[in-house]
Each structure stands twice: as structure tokens, then as C-alpha cells.
Design a protein around this motif. Sequence first.
Motif, PDB file in Angstrom:
ATOM      1  N   UNK A 277       0.823  -1.203   0.000  1.00  0.00           N
ATOM      2  CA  UNK A 277       0.000   0.000   0.000  1.00  0.00           C
ATOM      3  C   UNK A 277       0.860   1.258   0.000  1.00  0.00           C
ATOM      4  N   UNK A 278       0.257   2.352  -0.437  1.00  0.00           N
ATOM      5  CA  UNK A 278       0.938   3.648  -0.406  1.00  0.00           C
ATOM      6  C   UNK A 278       1.427   3.936   1.007  1.00  0.00           C
ATOM      7  N   UNK A 279       2.604   4.531   1.110  1.00  0.00           N
ATOM      8  CA  UNK A 279       3.280   4.925   2.354  1.00  0.00           C
ATOM      9  C   UNK A 279       3.973   3.758   3.061  1.00  0.00           C
ATOM     10  N   UNK A 280       3.882   2.551   2.510  1.00  0.00           N
ATOM     11  CA  UNK A 280       4.598   1.423   3.097  1.00  0.00           C
ATOM     12  C   UNK A 280       6.091   1.576   2.854  1.00  0.00           C
ATOM     13  N   UNK A 281       6.876   1.421   3.919  1.00  0.00           N
ATOM     14  CA  UNK A 281       8.333   1.383   3.776  1.00  0.00           C
ATOM     15  C   UNK A 281       8.710  -0.074   3.528  1.00  0.00           C
ATOM     16  N   UNK A 282       9.262  -0.347   2.371  1.00  0.00           N
ATOM     17  CA  UNK A 282       9.552  -1.727   2.001  1.00  0.00           C
ATOM     18  C   UNK A 282      10.664  -2.304   2.871  1.00  0.00           C
ATOM     19  N   UNK A 283      10.571  -3.582   3.212  1.00  0.00           N
ATOM     20  CA  UNK A 283      11.589  -4.226   4.054  1.00  0.00           C
ATOM     21  C   UNK A 283      12.841  -4.584   3.269  1.00  0.00           C
ATOM     22  N   UNK A 284      13.476  -3.564   2.706  1.00  0.00           N
ATOM     23  CA  UNK A 284      14.714  -3.752   1.950  1.00  0.00           C
ATOM     24  C   UNK A 284      15.875  -3.305   2.835  1.00  0.00           C
TER      25      UNK A 284
END
Length: 261
Positions: free
Chosen positions: A49-56
Motif C-alpha cells: 500500500x501507499x506509504x509502506x516502507x519496504x523491508x529492503x
Amino acid sequence: MVPHIDAIRPADVLAGRQDMPLGTFMRYLPSGAWPLFVSAWGSDARMHARDTVLPIRPDDQFVHIVLGGCVSQERFLTGQEDEGPKVTRFRAAGQLLSEGKLIELPAVVRTTCLTDTWIMPCSVDRMNMLLRKHPDIQKALLRSLETRNRTDELIYGTVSRAPAQRVAGLLFHLARTAGVAGAPGTGTGAVVVGPSQKHLADSLQMGVSTMENALRQLRRPPGGQGSSKRGLVLSHYRRFVVTDLTALRAFAELPGHSDAF
């Protein structure tokens, strides 16, 4: 002139039926190569979803392909998140992220979804094996990275140009690579892009007042406030509407022929 990506259509993307933006890794892939990626990692692709900080993370063993949507990548140059200078760039459908891990060059990067975004994680070991086995796929990656570097120089690095032109160039680029055409209430031919004013300012390293003045110029209707025409750009909450792509490109004075444009 319509954007290459109107919306995320998972079935079409996985089947290779949806065109990706010019200059991207997926666009450069040779015929028959994409099914190799879908077979290896298609079931691992996830929507965020928008505003999600990806777990990278710098130490994970994955590169990522953006299958749809748009992300903001903040690279922290000192190696410490939220400390010291940073560089912000936008990446959209068809692009490969975290490519430095393929040659063991990790970096501290915060990747945030600016729209609903579909990401495919690909293991570094298996990706490197694929690249060694298929030189034409490796060439596609190299071509996409060189195109991306040249686009970044043109969009983000031309600090001698007028602020309004720089903002126009970035909005045009986003509209072509990550815009959504035909959103309700935007008018015929309009394209919606997701970054907020703060995102734009960070990526172009502009002050708040400079960005506001540039956007005010782009919002101004041709012929003055009494004109029945709309400005080149309309501002909405955390998004912008590009009303005329051709006119915006002309205003930004972008080149007429380029893999990226």
C-alpha cells in the motif's frame, strides 16, 4: 501522448502483455526472457500500500523489480539512516532496485511506496546465475542502468535551469513512467502522479518556497486567471494532475527523442 503505465494489471504483467516504460530493465529484456523471471519469482511478488516502507535492508540477499506503481528511494550517503546528506530518486514500473547487491555493494536506502506498488523480490544468487547464463539479459540490465543514469542527470542534475522547468521535467517523467490516466474528475487526457510536494522538493533539493513558486507558475492558466484554460499542473492532496503532457514537456524543454522520454 498517453503514459505507458495506466494501472497495475497483474495478469497482463505476468503474461508479458503489458508494455513497460521505455528505458527500463523489463522493456529491454529480450523476447522470451520474462517467463524465466515469472517461473522463478512470480509467486513471490507482493502488493504494498501507499506509504509502506519496504523491508529492503543493506544486508539482505534480494534485488527487487517494480512491476507496478512508484517508489521513493532515499539513499543515505554517510551510511546512517536519517543522518547526514541523502539523495532522493523516484523509481517506477520496470525498474530493478538494489542492483548494487549483485556486485556486493550494499547501501543504506529507505524505499517508500508513493502509490500502491507491486514488487517482485529476486534472490541475488539466482539472479547472478541467470545473468551469467543469459548474456542478453545482462545486457538488458546494463542498458537500463545507463539509461537511468542519463535520465537522472537530465531530471535531477540540471541545477542551472529555472526551478519551474526542473519541476515540469520531473512531473513529466513521472507522468510517463508512473502516471495513471483517466482518474475520475481529472478531465480528458489528464494524468495523475503520486509524489507529494515534499517528495518533489527533496528529490530536486529545492527549498519549500522555491518549490511553491515553481508549482504556482505551472498552475497558472495560459492567458491569466480569467482564462477558461487550466494550468499545466493541478495540485491535489498528496498528488498532482498533469493536464497536458505535450505542453508540459515543451515547457520543460526536454529532448524529443530518448529511451527515457
